[in-house]
Design a protein around this motif. Structure first.
Motif, PDB file in Angstrom:
ATOM      1  N   VAL A  43      40.635  44.137  35.980  1.00 27.94           N
ATOM      2  CA  VAL A  43      39.261  43.623  35.850  1.00 27.94           C
ATOM      3  C   VAL A  43      39.218  42.152  36.257  1.00 27.94           C
ATOM      4  N   ARG A  44      40.304  41.454  36.053  1.00 25.26           N
ATOM      5  CA  ARG A  44      40.377  40.025  36.395  1.00 25.26           C
ATOM      6  C   ARG A  44      40.077  39.779  37.878  1.00 25.26           C
ATOM      7  N   GLY A  45      40.376  40.746  38.716  1.00 21.04           N
ATOM      8  CA  GLY A  45      40.151  40.608  40.154  1.00 21.04           C
ATOM      9  C   GLY A  45      38.739  40.948  40.605  1.00 21.04           C
ATOM     10  N   LEU A  46      37.858  41.330  39.706  1.00 21.51           N
ATOM     11  CA  LEU A  46      36.482  41.696  40.069  1.00 21.51           C
ATOM     12  C   LEU A  46      35.642  40.422  40.169  1.00 21.51           C
ATOM     13  N   SER A  47      35.753  39.756  41.285  1.00 25.87           N
ATOM     14  CA  SER A  47      35.175  38.419  41.459  1.00 25.87           C
ATOM     15  C   SER A  47      33.648  38.400  41.553  1.00 25.87           C
ATOM     16  N   SER A  48      33.015  39.569  41.588  1.00 23.86           N
ATOM     17  CA  SER A  48      31.548  39.634  41.617  1.00 23.86           C
ATOM     18  C   SER A  48      30.966  40.228  40.343  1.00 23.86           C
ATOM     19  N   LEU A  49      31.803  40.479  39.352  1.00 24.58           N
ATOM     20  CA  LEU A  49      31.358  41.129  38.120  1.00 24.58           C
ATOM     21  C   LEU A  49      30.438  40.211  37.325  1.00 24.58           C
ATOM     22  N   GLN A  50      29.188  40.642  37.160  1.00 26.93           N
ATOM     23  CA  GLN A  50      28.216  39.839  36.421  1.00 26.93           C
ATOM     24  C   GLN A  50      27.899  40.399  35.041  1.00 26.93           C
ATOM     25  N   ARG A  51      28.099  41.690  34.871  1.00 31.15           N
ATOM     26  CA  ARG A  51      27.808  42.320  33.570  1.00 31.15           C
ATOM     27  C   ARG A  51      29.021  43.143  33.157  1.00 31.15           C
ATOM     28  N   LEU A  52      29.525  42.863  31.973  1.00 29.35           N
ATOM     29  CA  LEU A  52      30.636  43.621  31.420  1.00 29.35           C
ATOM     30  C   LEU A  52      30.167  44.221  30.106  1.00 29.35           C
ATOM     31  N   THR A  53      30.061  45.549  30.077  1.00 27.38           N
ATOM     32  CA  THR A  53      29.593  46.263  28.896  1.00 27.38           C
ATOM     33  C   THR A  53      30.772  46.968  28.247  1.00 27.38           C
ATOM     34  N   LEU A  54      31.106  46.520  27.064  1.00 29.14           N
ATOM     35  CA  LEU A  54      32.202  47.094  26.293  1.00 29.14           C
ATOM     36  C   LEU A  54      31.674  47.675  24.989  1.00 29.14           C
ATOM     37  N   ASN A  55      30.368  47.867  24.923  1.00 29.70           N
ATOM     38  CA  ASN A  55      29.703  48.357  23.727  1.00 29.70           C
ATOM     39  C   ASN A  55      30.362  49.621  23.206  1.00 29.70           C
ATOM     40  N   ASP A  56      30.655  49.621  21.908  1.00 28.53           N
ATOM     41  CA  ASP A  56      31.187  50.779  21.206  1.00 28.53           C
ATOM     42  C   ASP A  56      32.606  51.160  21.640  1.00 28.53           C
ATOM     43  N   VAL A  57      33.340  50.219  22.214  1.00 30.71           N
ATOM     44  CA  VAL A  57      34.739  50.433  22.578  1.00 30.71           C
ATOM     45  C   VAL A  57      35.596  49.877  21.450  1.00 30.71           C
ATOM     46  N   GLU A  58      36.644  50.572  21.076  1.00 26.91           N
ATOM     47  CA  GLU A  58      37.523  50.106  19.993  1.00 26.91           C
ATOM     48  C   GLU A  58      38.420  48.995  20.500  1.00 26.91           C
ATOM     49  N   LEU A  59      37.812  47.870  20.700  1.00 27.35           N
ATOM     50  CA  LEU A  59      38.460  46.699  21.267  1.00 27.35           C
ATOM     51  C   LEU A  59      38.458  45.603  20.219  1.00 27.35           C
ATOM     52  N   ASP A  60      39.607  44.959  20.002  1.00 28.51           N
ATOM     53  CA  ASP A  60      39.639  43.910  18.984  1.00 28.51           C
ATOM     54  C   ASP A  60      40.042  42.549  19.536  1.00 28.51           C
ATOM     55  N   GLU A  61      40.392  42.492  20.804  1.00 31.23           N
ATOM     56  CA  GLU A  61      40.836  41.230  21.392  1.00 31.23           C
ATOM     57  C   GLU A  61      40.399  41.153  22.850  1.00 31.23           C
ATOM     58  N   LEU A  62      39.996  39.962  23.262  1.00 34.59           N
ATOM     59  CA  LEU A  62      39.585  39.733  24.644  1.00 34.59           C
ATOM     60  C   LEU A  62      40.612  38.851  25.339  1.00 34.59           C
ATOM     61  N   PRO A  63      40.856  39.095  26.622  1.00 32.46           N
ATOM     62  CA  PRO A  63      41.841  38.272  27.338  1.00 32.46           C
ATOM     63  C   PRO A  63      41.317  36.861  27.592  1.00 32.46           C
ATOM     64  N   GLU A  64      42.211  35.900  27.600  1.00 37.05           N
ATOM     65  CA  GLU A  64      41.825  34.507  27.848  1.00 37.05           C
ATOM     66  C   GLU A  64      41.209  34.336  29.236  1.00 37.05           C
ATOM     67  N   TRP A  65      41.615  35.134  30.202  1.00 38.40           N
ATOM     68  CA  TRP A  65      41.107  35.005  31.570  1.00 38.40           C
ATOM     69  C   TRP A  65      39.657  35.489  31.723  1.00 38.40           C
ATOM     70  N   LEU A  66      39.054  36.030  30.685  1.00 35.03           N
ATOM     71  CA  LEU A  66      37.697  36.561  30.786  1.00 35.03           C
ATOM     72  C   LEU A  66      36.705  35.508  31.293  1.00 35.03           C
ATOM     73  N   GLY A  67      36.882  34.258  30.925  1.00 35.20           N
ATOM     74  CA  GLY A  67      35.992  33.183  31.350  1.00 35.20           C
ATOM     75  C   GLY A  67      36.091  32.836  32.824  1.00 35.20           C
ATOM     76  N   GLU A  68      37.075  33.391  33.529  1.00 42.78           N
ATOM     77  CA  GLU A  68      37.201  33.182  34.978  1.00 42.78           C
ATOM     78  C   GLU A  68      36.205  34.028  35.761  1.00 42.78           C
ATOM     79  N   LEU A  69      35.674  35.067  35.139  1.00 42.00           N
ATOM     80  CA  LEU A  69      34.736  35.961  35.819  1.00 42.00           C
ATOM     81  C   LEU A  69      33.339  35.333  35.838  1.00 42.00           C
TER      82      LEU A  69
END
Length: 161
Positions: free
Chosen positions: A16-42
């Motif tokens: 996902v880090r390589g998706l340089s045009s990603l404007q919307r990331l929907t993780l709603n209702d995913v059993e996710l408890d941690e976000l990667p530090e690189w998320l702010g690069e998108l």
């Protein structure tokens, strides 16, 4: 031991880090408890974390100037939703499905959430946080709310709108 049988927590795939045009990331209702530090690069505009187990946000989001909305409804960062109870008591819902707490019993958790959201809000002035759903929780009316009923987006400089 039961914990040995538990599946590993879900993570956002590194690709996902390589998706340089990603404007919307929907993780709603995913059993996710941690976000990667690189998320702010998108170049995100909308980050939907609703109904996840997220309890903090990566510091890198402070550098994501394109970010306009983070949906935190149903996470450990949503709320607090304050209202006046009987007499002079102020109650707080820390999430949509939680029981109300007296404000003085929720202060530590409110301060934890504030320490995460306030610096991000200041760093990205156009960013708004969606912190709770409508309709109003049971027993809460528009008359006893502290935050306006029609508003559920928050920014540190302008409050709810």
């Amino acid at each position: 031991d039961e914990d040995d049988d538990a599946p590993p927590p879900l993570r956002i795939p590194a690709c996902v880090r390589g998706l340089s045009s990603l404007q919307r990331l929907t993780l709603n209702d995913v059993e996710l408890d941690e976000l990667p530090e690189w998320l702010g690069e998108l170049p995100l505009v909308v980050l939907d974390l609703g109904d996840t187990c997220v309890s903090t946000l990566p510091l890198s989001l402070r550098n994501c100037a394109s970010l306009r909305l983070i949906d935190l409804v149903g996470t450990q960062l949503c709320g607090p939703f304050r209202y006046h109870g009987h007499q002079t008591n102020v109650f707080v819902f820390l999430s949509d499905d939680a029981e109300p707490l007296l404000l003085e019993n929720a202060t530590e958790e409110i301060n934890r959430r504030d320490a995460i959201l306030r610096p991000l809000s200041l760093a990205v002035p156009a960013l708004r946080f969606k912190l709770y759903r409508r309709p109003l929780p049971l027993g809460v009316t528009a008359e006893n709310m502290i935050e306006p009923a029609e508003h559920n987006h928050w920014h540190v400089n302008s409050g709810y709108h």
